[in-house]
Write an enzyme that holds these catalytic residues in place. Sequence first.
Site, short mmCIF file in Angstrom:
data_model
loop_
_atom_site.label_atom_id
_atom_site.label_comp_id
_atom_site.label_asym_id
_atom_site.label_seq_id
_atom_site.Cartn_x
_atom_site.Cartn_y
_atom_site.Cartn_z
N GLU A 164 0.84 -1.19 0.00
CA GLU A 164 0.00 0.00 0.00
C GLU A 164 0.87 1.24 0.00
OE1 GLU A 164 -3.93 -1.53 2.32
OE2 GLU A 164 -2.32 -0.78 3.57
N CYS B 12 2.03 -2.03 15.59
CA CYS B 12 1.95 -1.77 14.15
C CYS B 12 1.21 -2.89 13.43
CB CYS B 12 3.36 -1.63 13.59
SG CYS B 12 3.40 -1.55 11.80
N CYS C 152 6.85 -7.13 6.87
CA CYS C 152 7.98 -6.61 7.65
C CYS C 152 8.44 -7.69 8.62
CB CYS C 152 7.54 -5.37 8.43
SG CYS C 152 8.91 -4.53 9.23
N CYS D 156 3.41 8.54 1.48
CA CYS D 156 4.02 7.57 2.39
C CYS D 156 4.25 6.29 1.57
CB CYS D 156 3.08 7.33 3.56
SG CYS D 156 3.73 6.15 4.74
N CYS E 190 6.82 -4.71 15.28
CA CYS E 190 6.60 -3.73 16.35
C CYS E 190 5.19 -3.94 16.89
CB CYS E 190 6.78 -2.31 15.82
SG CYS E 190 8.45 -2.06 15.18
N CYS F 52 -0.86 6.14 10.31
CA CYS F 52 0.39 5.53 10.71
C CYS F 52 0.18 4.21 11.42
CB CYS F 52 1.12 6.44 11.69
SG CYS F 52 1.88 7.75 10.86
#
Length: 403
Positions: free
Chosen positions: A126, A153, A146, A139, A150, A378
């Site tokens: 995205e 996230c 990933c 962004c 985290c 975010c």
Amino acid sequence: MATTAGLRDAAAPLEKIPLETYVPPAKPSLIGLSRAELAARLGELGVPERQQKMRVQQLWHWIYFRGAQSFDEMSSVSKDTRTALAARFTVDRPEVVAEQISNDGTRKWLLRLPSGDDLQKAHEVECVYIPETDRGTLCVSSQVGCTLNCAFCHTGTQRLVRNLTAGEIVGQIMVARDRLNDWADRETPLGNRLVTNIVMMGMGEPLYNFDAVRDALLIVSDNEGIGISRRRITLSTSGVVPNIKRAGEEIGVMLAISLHAVRDELRNELVPLNRKYPIAELLQACRDYPGASNARRITFEYVMLKGVNDSLDDARLLVKLLKGIPAKINLIPFNPWPGSAYECSDWEQIEKFSEYVFNAGYSSPVRTPRGRDILAACGQLKSETEKLSARERQALRAMAMTD
Ligand code: SF4
């Protein structure tokens, strides 16, 4: 200047195109190639060496400045060269398979890419465009999924599938300019662009895909092409210490650190990479970041989690830790996603925290959540490519520590 109201006649939103319709690209795209690589491709087509520099300049202009979507448009390139190029290559971007537009003007694109090994399969990432009164920020993602997991996230709940190529990173910016009708042309004078800033804060850890991110950002900042200045490009890392210095030396963009906690014990939990590169080491790398100065401050991102990291003691320690670093602090109200374990701090607490940091001499803006209704804010980005079970996430966290 970009404004929400100032969006040009951008293309209409897209409903998601089903995965079953995926057709892998038949030919490679030239997007993402450096000048030297373009010259090599021209050489393979039989373009004599003495002509290559001039032809590369033409291609560069058409691809990266004008945003040409086919060789046919490149009227200053000889017909024979155009035909030869079209037989072997394309200037295709990643395929846009869905577009969502938030009620605040934020746009999120879902892009489909070929899988690295099985070309019949597709992956998805995205990218998000955030229009503001004085800028338009894109962004950009650097990986499919990933490794770092985290805790706050959404992307971290997705397995790392693969690194993006330089072309797929540059391609995200080109897609945004296509969809926003934001290329330089006769009707669009320079200096009136919608996409003015880039943040490498989408899916993935950019410093774990260093070479492709570097090559892509050098293309994006080239002022004869896309032309977004390095001062308007921010690379955000969760703290891959050995590559921070390289990023300053080899890319020279602005640096942002996903800090989120001021004690190792808590940061180990929120950003597990901290177990490998603890806070003291990370901050030393920031002190040594080439080019950091009061005019080029390092941004420290700090997600506000209720009762977890938002006390005034945390604020005090934050100020103490950042002493001597040209820094600004970006406070991010936590953006919830389905299944997340945290809550956003109360507004009053965010204000107290911000005020403390501000009074200590640091700029401490609170980032207004954008695109929450389309999960574009975010930490909310996530594609359907690969989901992880809780057990797999734990295993991945352990692996990330030993990489
Ligand atoms: S915050 Fe960034 S590094 Fe951490 S899991 Fe999410 S995408 Fe990965």
